[in-house]
Scaffold this active site. Structure first.
Site, PDB file in Angstrom:
ATOM      1  N   GLY B 149      78.003  69.290  14.950  1.00  0.00           N
ATOM      2  CA  GLY B 149      76.965  70.293  15.159  1.00  0.00           C
ATOM      3  C   GLY B 149      76.009  69.867  16.258  1.00  0.00           C
ATOM      4  O   GLY B 149      76.057  68.737  16.755  1.00  0.00           O
ATOM      5  N   CYS B 150      75.138  70.790  16.621  1.00  0.00           N
ATOM      6  CA  CYS B 150      74.226  70.524  17.738  1.00  0.00           C
ATOM      7  C   CYS B 150      73.159  69.507  17.359  1.00  0.00           C
ATOM      8  O   CYS B 150      72.999  68.479  18.028  1.00  0.00           O
ATOM      9  CB  CYS B 150      73.608  71.831  18.227  1.00  0.00           C
ATOM     10  SG  CYS B 150      72.945  72.884  16.920  1.00  0.00           S
ATOM     11  N   TYR B 151      72.418  69.774  16.279  1.00  0.00           N
ATOM     12  CA  TYR B 151      71.432  68.783  15.838  1.00  0.00           C
ATOM     13  C   TYR B 151      72.099  67.431  15.558  1.00  0.00           C
ATOM     14  O   TYR B 151      71.581  66.387  15.957  1.00  0.00           O
ATOM     15  CB  TYR B 151      70.718  69.261  14.565  1.00  0.00           C
ATOM     16  CG  TYR B 151      69.723  70.378  14.739  1.00  0.00           C
ATOM     17  CD1 TYR B 151      68.643  70.264  15.607  1.00  0.00           C
ATOM     18  CD2 TYR B 151      69.826  71.545  13.994  1.00  0.00           C
ATOM     19  CE1 TYR B 151      67.712  71.288  15.724  1.00  0.00           C
ATOM     20  CE2 TYR B 151      68.897  72.575  14.111  1.00  0.00           C
ATOM     21  CZ  TYR B 151      67.832  72.445  14.973  1.00  0.00           C
ATOM     22  OH  TYR B 151      66.906  73.445  15.089  1.00  0.00           O
ATOM     23  N   THR B 153      74.663  66.057  16.903  1.00  0.00           N
ATOM     24  CA  THR B 153      75.021  65.338  18.128  1.00  0.00           C
ATOM     25  C   THR B 153      73.800  64.664  18.737  1.00  0.00           C
ATOM     26  O   THR B 153      73.810  63.459  19.035  1.00  0.00           O
ATOM     27  CB  THR B 153      75.648  66.319  19.141  1.00  0.00           C
ATOM     28  OG1 THR B 153      76.864  66.832  18.595  1.00  0.00           O
ATOM     29  CG2 THR B 153      75.934  65.634  20.471  1.00  0.00           C
TER      30      THR B 153
END
Lengths: 344, 344, 344, 344
Positions: B149-151, B153
């Site tokens: 996921g973005c957070y 990463t």
């Protein structure tokens, strides 16, 4: 490999040249100048360039170094190219000027709008106005290119097919244009602050904007005669993008305007005529060297409305400059310019 | 040429895959699915793709067609990859899942956070968590990749060097994260309206966000034991970007934290450790597959502050997915991912 | 009718004083100074004031004129109030200083953070820190008020109930704060341009921000002893608003934190404790003199997370200044400050 | 104290009525309806209202309760006021409709543009078009008011002086209008997402927008005959504000246009004719019930350019509705509407 120099690389058109040229397979930036940032690495000023230009630093302009380049881009305020272009041309370097210095063919008119004498009127004769969709042949092999301004690019590409074919009343043209704030450059001006330009919209320079004579010159050429243009630019709360909304009155309402545009731009790699009824968004060209155009005739009347969008920093400046470079050097016009616009 | 399929291509990670793959020299998108947009050309939904994917249209998911691809990306809500991944793997297709379906190793934990049974627990054994900076060897040749996921990463890349070396109090980690609105996807939600999310800032899901167990899982792996993490996400009025501000307490204040980070990421093409004292901006990675990290110790105390920025749609999703594809197929990890971030 | 003077009225706190005072039933602005805009009508600089201050023009500071006012607000860079406050106090005028000049009780500390000698150390003894929620009694009748900074207001109001009651580890406080761009003032700085601050997020001054000693001073007072604070400010792409996300570790996890906050601020007209589980948005206070606070304990641990939002120009500056004026003169504290926040 | 009911209070014009009426000394909101939010406190949906409407909750529409009000505002989609207005009028309640239901005098034309039969054609005879600058006398004492739309307000106020005096070619009027996103309401539409509408500009509905017949009707009335209007609305990345750029061709170029506008609006409290050469910003009216107008004649030609700005939610909706209420009940027209616009 074409050796590229950039004069005045600290502004937005400068960093945009670097961004685009990093993807160009046959060009390499070897010099970039800035008096104020002499010795500073470009990656210190623009961290987005880290990993791409780690060895490149700004240096004070040096004609010898610039003259050793195959081509030099001027990404400078007006007046600078006047002072340096001649020497570079003498050194055999091509000059592609993103500033307004060589856009107007009439030195006196330039002087009137820019409030100072024209510094290189003797070069005007060989300066080519770098709108490839109009002057591609003259650009090929030219030594001195005047890259069109952002409003002039969007507006001319929008109006050209109508004027070239004598389809509208040339005396009653209106260009209602909306620009993102990057059009004002990277200058510390109160009017460009986030707190001033954000969450608001305003017209400016309704009395007369410096792009007016440039647009008029181009439209006259297309129309083969005088034109009457009202140009109202607006400041819009976005970083990039120009949206030109153009109004003209058809003298012959039987014409297939959509077909006319599609035919005019059929072979143009960087003009996209949208399907009838479209409303192009500026973000559809964000970061891309592209002009998207849509044609409307509201309520089927004789007024035609053209919507024309570009990214002011790309097709309106640095991308178009590279497009010119590609043509000048006989390369594929699209080299380095095929990235997809960033959306969302 | 690698044949690529995309399931669920109408969302932002879908269009971002298309944008990036258009520049990839060894991959070609041959199928893109959408139930709601069946038959619609991708360029009708996303005009920025005009000229790049003019022949491509959305189609309803068809396992036969997808199974004929070398690799299929899932850019779907959770649950979809559960349902389809097995069949595709059986057909010999690699699956790179951008959704959360295979990120958590523990099916019960997944079920708890996502409020439904895990639909493909039998595949968890071979699912590889696609954070190349941690699992590069396992990714090589893997059949099923769970793209982080973005957070997760931004947060893991920020914390890893400290935890891998046992330098901080693992029980007192704080991740104060700020995300652009595109993190909420292209869903018609009131909370994502321009009029709701613009000109405002708010925390959300402080009680518990679905990325919490994913981050914790990764940090446990790095630390080799339990961790205590407080994760507070915030909605920020920008389209793209995550800024993670990470707080940890050093157990050994003599360590050279800056040097540690530089060494840890020296060979990583997509992690950039900024010079000491830097404040990375999210725009420095806009549109680019890059994580920029800076390390601080305010007032020289034992609290270390890590600033980590990514573009949530690129290194936080589609770019990282392509990075995984490159590794899976043994290509240069950087293929198609070397564009410069768009600034301004 | 209280006669009001404003020194340095061209900045955002100046125009905000004018906006709010236009609605104040018992105050009237009679003098507003600016050296650079001498003679210019305030409505020429700020057209939103047209119809409200049509007769008011900027004038150069004149102690006699200012000394004839009942109260003078300083909306100036630091140093200016040092130079003028003494004379005005001698003339019997109350001084309410929105700058940092009298916020720190320790002249040497001030000098260290502001890089110049303290110009009015002899006045520090009577300067009252104008946070009504702490110093209401001292403000009543005070002659010299130091209006708190924006970050300090949001942060102190968020932390106070915990520290006043000795409920947290005072040595491990973290304030992760996000500010709109107007916090940087109306100065022509490149970093505040729309094109630089827009569509991006960054931390800044992690090494040490001038509001750090001010916040620490206030927290020490509340805690009755030393505190250890890490303060990380972030620049956020919005015009107004501060979102403070505060972290502290409870020493006693049995306490009812929500109840504590509700009780502490029950009688405060300008602090709103939101229901448990709330996530206050900065826009919920846009243009209003209000601090909204929410209390969280994620995963029920010992870490408490406080969310505190204000409009930096109102409760973080001009609104709070007027609140102080109301108290100083014994009026209803809410006079002129009861407008509803602008949403959306 | 006037008892006010609001039907459909969850949208932006609803919350804006609440914001403005909170400051009104002679009106009190006693009923606010919403089918979807029945029982929900208004402060739960709109936290900016906390402290102002703590006892008020949404309820399902109930004609008896609404009929007990002195006035009922409709802040609803079209069609709702058709259904309810008659009963309320019968109950003796005044109806002020912010929707489009009673704006067009011709029921068939309404039906054509709104795609459904007109539901209350019998009431059209007494419906007064609530543009006070035109119909003040008819508004006084009226029972049913149709509050003008946002674009129609900005456009009519901009064109009126020219048309009323027969100074321009009525067949060639152009209104190039730019609106903030709140004009699209608080509806969960993809096109209104922050990620879709942000950082971009586009025209829409060039073929024909529902405000076109309303504007034309008003201009016909002013001109005393047919008009030809081209109306091109644009979506602009800001929350509030309309900027109308209006073009007309003078038939008599000797007229003093500036003087004409100043005279026409000399006694209007909510129309501000700016000094010659001005460029009004939309933020100069943000949150305020004001229309600012500037007049230009670029290059001294026969084309006149009018710049007209309003806040679409205030003078373009809720503020104008309250202005109408004040007139209807014989109160000072400015009651509750004297707040200063929020800038920055």
């Amino acid at each position: 490999m074409i050796k590229v120099g950039i004069v005045g690389g600290t502004g937005y058109t400068g960093v945009e040249l670097l961004r685009l040229l990093a993807q160009h397979p046959q060009a390499e930036v070897v010099v970039i100048t800035s008096r104020s940032e002499d010795g500073v690495k470009v990656t210190d000023l623009y961290p987005n360039l880290r990993g791409h230009y780690d060895g490149l630093a700004f240096s004070v302009p040096d004609v010898a170094k610039l003259g050793a380049c195959d081509v030099v881009f001027f990404a400078t305020p007006h007046g600078v190219a006047h002072a340096l272009a001649g020497e570079l041309l003498d050194a055999g370097t091509r000059v592609i000027d993103l500033s307004a210095d060589f856009r107007l063919q009439d030195a006196e008119e330039w002087s009137r709008w820019y409030g100072q004498p024209h510094g290189a009127a003797h070069l005007l004769g060989e300066a080519v106005y770098g709108l490839p969709e109009v002057n591609r042949e003259q650009i090929r092999g030219a030594r001195l290119i005047a890259v069109p301004g952002c409003y002039p690019t969007a507006t001319q590409l929008g109006f050209l097919p109508l004027l070239e074919n004598g389809l509208v009343d040339n005396g009653r043209l209106i260009a209602d244009c909306k620009s993102g704030v990057s059009g004002a450059g990277r200058a510390a001006k109160i009017s460009s602050l986030f707190t001033e330009a954000g969450e608001s919209m305003m017209a400016y320079a309704v009395k007369g904007h410096r792009h007016l004579p440039e647009i008029s010159q181009g439209l006259r050429r297309a129309a083969g005669g005088e034109v009457g243009l009202t140009f109202v630019p607006h400041l819009t709360p976005m970083i990039r993008g120009i949206h030109a909304t153009l109004y003209a009155t058809l003298v012959d309402t039987s014409v297939d305007v959509q077909g006319l545009y599609e035919k005019r731009y059929a072979d143009e790699p960087f003009v996209d005529v949208m399907p009838a009824g479209s409303h192009p968004e500026t973000r559809s060209v964000r970061g891309a060297n592209m002009c998207r155009v849509a044609v409307h005739r509201p309520q089927g009347g004789d007024l035609v409305v053209i919507l024309s969008v570009i990214d002011n920093l790309v097709k309106g400046a640095s991308g178009q400059a590279i497009q010119n470079m590609n043509i000048v050097f006989g390369m594929d016009e699209r080299l380095g310019l095929n990235n997809v616009a960033l959306l969302p």
